[in-house]
Each structure stands twice: as C-alpha cells, then as structure tokens.
Design an enzyme around this catalytic site. Structure first.
Site, short mmCIF file in Angstrom:
data_model
loop_
_atom_site.label_atom_id
_atom_site.label_comp_id
_atom_site.label_asym_id
_atom_site.label_seq_id
_atom_site.Cartn_x
_atom_site.Cartn_y
_atom_site.Cartn_z
N ALA A 86 49.28 43.89 20.71
CA ALA A 86 49.25 45.34 20.96
C ALA A 86 48.56 45.57 22.28
CB ALA A 86 48.51 46.05 19.83
N ASP A 106 39.04 35.46 18.53
CA ASP A 106 38.71 36.49 17.53
C ASP A 106 38.67 35.75 16.20
OD1 ASP A 106 38.89 39.75 17.70
OD2 ASP A 106 39.50 39.07 15.72
N GLY A 136 43.49 45.59 24.42
CA GLY A 136 44.58 44.84 23.79
C GLY A 136 44.07 44.13 22.55
N LYS A 137 44.95 43.70 21.70
CA LYS A 137 44.57 42.88 20.53
C LYS A 137 45.84 42.26 19.98
CE LYS A 137 40.66 42.52 18.17
NZ LYS A 137 39.40 42.24 18.83
N GLY A 138 45.73 41.06 19.44
CA GLY A 138 46.91 40.43 18.88
C GLY A 138 46.55 39.36 17.90
#
Ligand code: NAD
Length: 435
Positions: A72, A158, A117-119
């Site tokens: 994202a 993460d 952002g993050k995924g």
C-alpha cells in the site's frame, strides 16, 4: 496486478478498531483543528495505490504454493513512500492501507522527507524453512520491482521480517537492476549498508518521549516509576535506557505475563525477546518464595499505579473496558496503536496524558532515514553520530508537538496529528493537484 483501494467501503460494517478505520477517524479529528482545504483531507483518506501480487513458492517437498502479497502506498507528496513489510497470516490490503496512512503521519511529524507505505505477505513465517523464506522474499521483491526503489518506495522490516529478510530483498532487487542499490530497503545488516543503532532506535525514542513527558509535567526521571508491557525490541530497549537514566522500572512482561517489584526490577538482568524469546516468563518461573519480585498478569500490569505506563507489545490493549482502570498519569505508546479510539476519549476525560505512537516510537523510521542517507552517500555513520542525531530529531519533533499542546490546548495525539497534517497539507497546496 493493481487493485483499487477499499475507498468506498462501509466503514460502519468494518471492525471497530481496524487500522484503516482508526487512521481515517484520527485524520478527520485532526482536520477540525487545522485550517486545511477539505479537498486535501479527502485525498488523504485514500491511498495513492494498493498493489496486490501473487507470490508462487516451491516448497521443500517440491509442491508449489501461491501466497498473496501487498504494498500500500498512501501518499508521497513529501518524498518516497516508506514503511515496513510484514509476514503474517492476517496481512490484507485494508490492514496495509491503514498502516501506510500511519506511516505518512509518522514521517511528517518527524519532518522526514518520506510519505507512507506498508506491505507484506499473508503467510505464517513460522511455517516456512529459512530457504523457503529466502525464495519467497526474492520472488516478492521481483513482483514489486517496478513499484519500489530508493526514490520511489523504501521498505523496512516489520512483524515476521528482519534484517536478513531485507538483505535478501535488497540483493534480489539489485541483481535484477544490474547494480547494487542498498537504499531500496532500510533495516539491513550494517555490513551491507545498514545503520548502527537502527535496532534499538524505536525503544530509544520511546524512552526519550517518556523522559520529556515526565519533565514537562514537572518531575524528574529519577523520581519516576514505570511499567513496561512487552520486552522486545521496543520494550526492552526503552526499559533499559530509562533505568540507566534513573527511573524505577517496577514491572515488565512478555506474551505470557510479567514480573512486578514496587522497589524496581533489574531489567538489565532479563534478556530481551530478541536475545531469548519469552525470557520474562523464565525469569518469573525461577522466582523463589520470599523474593520481593512477584508475578503479574498483562492485564494487571496495565492497571498498576505508576507514573508512566509504556505499552510496547501489541495494538488495542487499552480499550473502553480498562481505560477507567488505568492508574498511570502518563501513557507512552511504544507499540503501534495500543490505545483504541474509544479508550483515548476516556483517558482524555480522566486527565491521563497519552504520548502517541507516531511520535514516541518514530525513532525506528528516523534511523531508517539516516540509513537511507548513508546508502545514498555511501558513507557509514558512527553509532555516536546516529544516537546524537536521533536525540536532536526527537527533541525537535517534541518541541513542535509541545507548541501545539500549549498554544491550542490539544491532547498530545491531536497535537502530533496537527503538526503532521499541516506539513502534508502545505506541501499538497504548494504542489497543487495535477492536471
Ligand atoms: P518484538 O517481537 O521484538 O517483541 C514483542 C514483545 O511483546 C515480546 O516480549 C512478546 O513476548 C510480547 N508480546 C507479544 N504479544 C503480547 C501480548 N499479547 N501481550 C503482552 N506482551 C506480548 O516486537 P517489537 O519490535 O518490540 O514491537 C513491539 C511493538 O512496537 C509493535 O506494536 C510494533 O509494531 C511496534 N514498533 C516496532 C518497531 C520496530 O522497529 N521494532 C518500530 C515502531 C513500532
């Protein structure tokens, strides 16, 4: 394949405290305190894009399994998207979107030239061998190759990923691009362009936030009692630093429960989660009868009558059910999202001061920024320099937020969001909407 973000979903039907719902509520609340164009707020409610990819993996037995990965990208008006990659069975487009919004605010409140952002991949990392994790990561890097890069989108470790995962991601990306590009990820081992001090940075910033909050309310760290939930990277590093600065750490815990001593626990004697998983549990089982230290549940730890409570384990631990029983004067959010939206209101009414996650644990992304600078310049900083610059960045961000608290009478969370939103909105208004 690119999917549209869950932009028109019925939020009332969603989980009450999903990251996306909470992130949007917090944005709306902050917008009421800032003179900002409603069009900008509307744009910020939606991510720029959410990439969904299939990641096929050949298992050790020769069979092929296909996992779903996401990235994202919320907003990049201030710089490349920045945020972690998590490997967890519950990773979804919606979760990544909400977490990417938080990264946008976190980078803006720290005044870093990054967006959010993050995924991740919906997979149980414990069910994979090391070779499988490596193959999965390399294929994921290839599937995301067009979307990421040091000037586009910079990933980091993460939940379920670590420095080695970042090394594989960076290697796969670099091999395909035909040159070594360390700045595509942060949180790498220092030998390939990682930064010294990255691992302890979120705990250090949490400790700095606790120290500044204690001083702001007229006390000294050496006269302060503190309870810390979670003894991992964030909790253990924060507890050890605060103890070094003279605080009395009366309780610490891991997933199974904690230990409590009103006179203080020697936290340097307990290994962190990384050094020995669930070492607090072992420490608790080895207690002798007659010891001053006693066992305590995670629920009771949160309700201890201490000066400062540091939830540093998981999200949603302070809820409408226990907010009335929180006896600490100050809560410093080491974990991401430990306080639900409803609990926040109760704590505010009760005069409990909450230092929000986007400020308190932002040391991680701040040292990631230092790592990115070191990668671009091909010049490594000493640990002393990283520590000094982190201290400076934290104090600057603290002052920016404190000014909003004092000038507008806001809570610390609202003040942090106001600082972040003002910076993002100003950048958006200055750049304009194209075409
Ligand atoms: P970690 O895996 O190193 O440690 C987590 C600790 O919490 C362990 O001691 C574990 O036993 C304990 N724990 C797990 N579930 C628990 C539960 N239900 N109740 C009580 N304790 C529990 O994790 P970490 O890296 O320290 O991250 C902790 C929090 O901080 C997470 O919310 C994470 O998103 C956030 N955070 C981490 C970083 C980072 O770079 N490590 C940066 C910013 C924020």
């Amino acid at each position: 394949m690119t999917t549209q973000p869950p932009a028109t979903e019925d939020e009332s039907a969603a989980e009450p405290d999903s990251a996306l719902v909470t992130a949007r509520r917090q944005l709306e609340r902050a917008a009421t305190h800032v003179d900002v164009d409603p069009g900008v707020v509307e744009r910020l409610k939606h991510p720029t894009r959410v990439q969904q990819v299939s990641v096929p993996l050949e298992r050790e037995d020769g069979s092929v399994e296909v996992f779903t990965g996401y990235r994202a990208q919320h907003d990049d008006v201030r710089g490349p998207y920045k945020g972690g990659l998590r490997y967890h069975p519950e990773v979804s487009a919606e979760e990544c979107t909400g977490l990417s919004m938080w990264m946008t605010w976190k980078c803006a409140v720290m005044d870093l030239p990054f967006g959010g952002g993050k995924g991740g991949i919906a997979v149980d990392p414990k069910a994979l061998t090391e070779d499988e994790t490596e193959r999965l990561t390399r294929r994921f890097a290839e599937e995301l190759r067009d979307a990421v890069g040091p000037t586009k989108d910079v990933a980091a470790p993460d939940m379920g990923t670590d420095a080695q995962t970042m090394a594989w991601f960076m290697d796969a990306y670099s091999m395909q691009q035909g040159e070594t590009i360390p700045g595509v990820v942060t949180g790498k081992p220092p030998v390939i362009g990682g930064s010294y001090g990255r691992e302890e940075a979120p705990g250090r910033s949490t400790a700095i936030a606790a120290r500044e909050a204690v001083r702001y309310y007229g006390r000294e760290v050496s006269d302060t009692t503190i309870a810390v939930q979670g003894f991992g990277s964030v909790g253990a590093n924060a507890a050890r630093l605060l103890e070094e600065w003279g605080a009395t750490i009366v309780a610490v815990s891991d997933v199974n429960g904690g230990v409590y001593d009103p006179d203080g626990i020697d936290v340097s004697a307990i290994p962190s989660h990384d050094e020995e998983p669930e070492a607090v549990t072992r420490f608790a089982t080895e207690l002798d009868e007659g010891d001053d230290v006693s066992r305590i549940s995670n629920d009771d730890l949160l309700e201890l009558d201490v000066d400062v409570l540091v939830p540093a384990a998981v999200g949603n631990v302070i809820t409408a059910d226990n907010a009335d029983a929180i006896a600490a004067d100050i809560v410093v959010e080491g974990a991401n999202g430990p306080t639900t939206f409803a609990a926040d209101t109760i704590l505010e009414e009760r005069g409990v001061h909450v230092i929000p996650d986007i400020l308190a644990n932002a040391g991680g992304v701040t040292v990631s920024y230092f790592e990115w600078l070191q990668d671009i310049n091909r010049r490594q900083w000493s640990l002393e320099r990283v520590t000094e610059e982190l201290e400076d960045h934290m104090l600057e961000a603290w002052e920016d937020v404190r000014t909003e608290v004092d000038d507008k009478g806001l809570t610390w969370r609202d003040a942090a969001y106001v600082v972040a939103l003002s910076r993002i909105a100003e950048a958006k208004e200055t750049r304009g909407l194209w075409p």
